[in-house]
Write an enzyme that holds these catalytic residues in place. Sequence first.
Site, mmCIF file in Angstrom:
data_model
loop_
_atom_site.group_PDB
_atom_site.id
_atom_site.type_symbol
_atom_site.label_atom_id
_atom_site.label_comp_id
_atom_site.label_asym_id
_atom_site.label_seq_id
_atom_site.Cartn_x
_atom_site.Cartn_y
_atom_site.Cartn_z
ATOM 1 N N ARG A 6 60.636 42.580 34.187
ATOM 2 C CA ARG A 6 59.477 41.659 34.156
ATOM 3 C C ARG A 6 59.198 40.995 35.492
ATOM 4 N NH1 ARG A 6 61.350 40.192 28.879
ATOM 5 N NH2 ARG A 6 60.121 41.357 27.373
ATOM 6 N N LYS A 13 47.624 43.150 45.200
ATOM 7 C CA LYS A 13 47.106 44.149 44.254
ATOM 8 C C LYS A 13 48.030 45.348 44.294
ATOM 9 C CE LYS A 13 42.118 43.533 44.086
ATOM 10 N NZ LYS A 13 40.850 44.221 44.394
ATOM 11 N N GLU A 28 38.433 50.337 57.829
ATOM 12 C CA GLU A 28 38.687 49.097 57.065
ATOM 13 C C GLU A 28 38.697 47.881 57.999
ATOM 14 O OE1 GLU A 28 38.777 49.073 53.785
ATOM 15 O OE2 GLU A 28 39.596 50.980 53.082
ATOM 16 N N LYS A 68 41.794 39.257 55.970
ATOM 17 C CA LYS A 68 42.231 39.565 54.596
ATOM 18 C C LYS A 68 43.023 38.394 54.022
ATOM 19 C CE LYS A 68 43.346 42.147 50.944
ATOM 20 N NZ LYS A 68 43.587 43.489 50.493
ATOM 21 N N GLU A 105 40.082 37.883 42.637
ATOM 22 C CA GLU A 105 38.781 38.526 42.787
ATOM 23 C C GLU A 105 37.748 38.012 41.800
ATOM 24 O OE1 GLU A 105 38.967 42.659 43.881
ATOM 25 O OE2 GLU A 105 36.944 42.990 43.159
ATOM 26 N N ARG A 132 36.618 37.630 47.163
ATOM 27 C CA ARG A 132 37.428 38.820 47.387
ATOM 28 C C ARG A 132 36.616 40.092 47.146
ATOM 29 N NH1 ARG A 132 43.855 39.645 45.873
ATOM 30 N NH2 ARG A 132 44.036 41.688 46.855
ATOM 31 N N ASN A 140 34.991 44.803 49.041
ATOM 32 C CA ASN A 140 34.566 46.119 48.546
ATOM 33 C C ASN A 140 33.356 46.654 49.297
ATOM 34 O OD1 ASN A 140 36.548 46.165 46.555
ATOM 35 N ND2 ASN A 140 35.296 44.899 45.221
ATOM 36 N N HIS A 163 32.613 50.315 49.523
ATOM 37 C CA HIS A 163 33.521 50.996 48.600
ATOM 38 C C HIS A 163 32.842 51.549 47.353
ATOM 39 C CE1 HIS A 163 36.627 49.555 51.233
ATOM 40 N NE2 HIS A 163 37.574 50.117 50.493
ATOM 41 N N HIS A 193 33.954 55.172 47.220
ATOM 42 C CA HIS A 193 34.753 55.748 46.133
ATOM 43 C C HIS A 193 34.015 56.925 45.494
ATOM 44 C CE1 HIS A 193 37.333 51.885 45.556
ATOM 45 N NE2 HIS A 193 37.949 52.758 46.320
ATOM 46 N N HIS A 207 40.528 58.105 52.413
ATOM 47 C CA HIS A 207 39.861 56.922 51.865
ATOM 48 C C HIS A 207 39.024 56.240 52.958
ATOM 49 C CE1 HIS A 207 39.223 53.284 49.576
ATOM 50 N NE2 HIS A 207 39.738 52.571 50.565
#
Length: 390
Positions: free
Chosen positions: A150, A172, A214, A256, A266, A270, A274, A277, A281, A294
């Site tokens: 956990r 993340k 990025e 960042k 987010e 945040r 994206n 993106h 994506h 990417h």
Amino acid sequence: MGIDSLSSKSPDKVLFTDRFFVEMLLQNKEIPIHIDLPGDRGYDLAFSPLQALPAKMRDAGLRPGKCLVITDTNVAAHYRNPLVAVLTSDGWDPFVLALPPGEETKSTAHLNAIYNAALSWNIDRKTPVIALGGGVIGDLAGFAASTLLRGLPFVQVPTSLIAQVDSAIGGKTGINHAEGKNLIGAFHQPQLVLIDTKLLYTLPRREWTSGLAEVVKHALINDEAFFAWIEAEMRQIVARDPRVVPDLVYRAAAIKAAVVSEDEFEQGKRALLNFGHTFGHAIEKSFGYGVFTHGEAVNMGMKAAVFMSRRFNRKLDQARALNILSQIAIPTVPVSIGISEIRMAMATDKKKVLDRNHFVLLRRIGEAYVTHDVTVSDIDAAIAFALGRP
Ligand code: NAD
Ligand code: ZN
């Protein structure tokens, strides 16, 4: 937003509130950037050599014992032995698991390999998981750390440009699913991120340029001064000149850090990360994973987003933004994919809200916002522009 809200902790905890301090800290990058989070979950980005890892782990409250190091075989070839040596010299007992490199490693199979290694190594709730690698290893090892017993302490030692300025910061973690990327995951903040920019010189050239996309993204959405610096130094940046690399990484990581300090889960700002993106994506997916990296797909996605932004924001200096993006190499791909196919691929984007794609657009260089109000023809025109199809 952004750097203005950044806080930093030197040994005696300096808080800084404006750009002046960022410039000052650039003179002394040994001072960590502190990510401030509620509930004692804050942590440092330490801009230090790998050799300083044990000392930084102690600063973060971790005491020597067993630890689990997750890496990939490319990275292990360079840094496994130095890392093991440095850890054992301070009394740590590391178990190293080197997985195959590549996006496919962010899978249940490799997650399971980590669980097996960890549980047969007799870990306890204080055993840290150390991710030594790019974003793939960081995301996977972080997710393993979030679920084992956990939640185990987690340390990021990012080795790719994307990881040092983006994926290792902000907690993340996750793996991919056949339905799409990063669909299974958790927020699990690290205890420490150690950023050694010297590790970046063994990165393959294509991975370096992918990461640059990025970095430029951070500047475009947040920081015009940083963007101007990139413009001035672009040749050295593309060439990975050691005279500019530490500043590049520090400034991009600081952005960042500022964004995630302000919006950990987010719910607001945040989402601006994206930028490029939603398109990126979809491009990545339509051409098939592995055709573009990417970062390359995000570079094209940002061209689409800049084009779309200009339609709604006449003050945006589109040529200036596109000029920098076009200096970051993208391979030519013989396969042609239809514009509508790319648009359809957006349908499964996990960032959709109320079943609508969101688009991050630029008001000007250094300022971004989110909108849902775009038409199919706006989207198609932006994709056509990014692919160079008039
Ligand atoms: P990656 O981890 O696959 O690394 C790229 C390649 O470079 C790999 O082949 C790796 O073995 C190699 N490599 C890494 N460091 C090296 C070094 N120092 N020397 C030699 N080779 C090295 O991919 P990436 O580009 O680092 O990250 C992309 C991943 O990050 C994607 O899965 C993406 O979803 C994820 N990501 C996550 C976040 C987040 O917030 N968690 C943010 C951005 C991206
Ligand atoms: Zn990205």
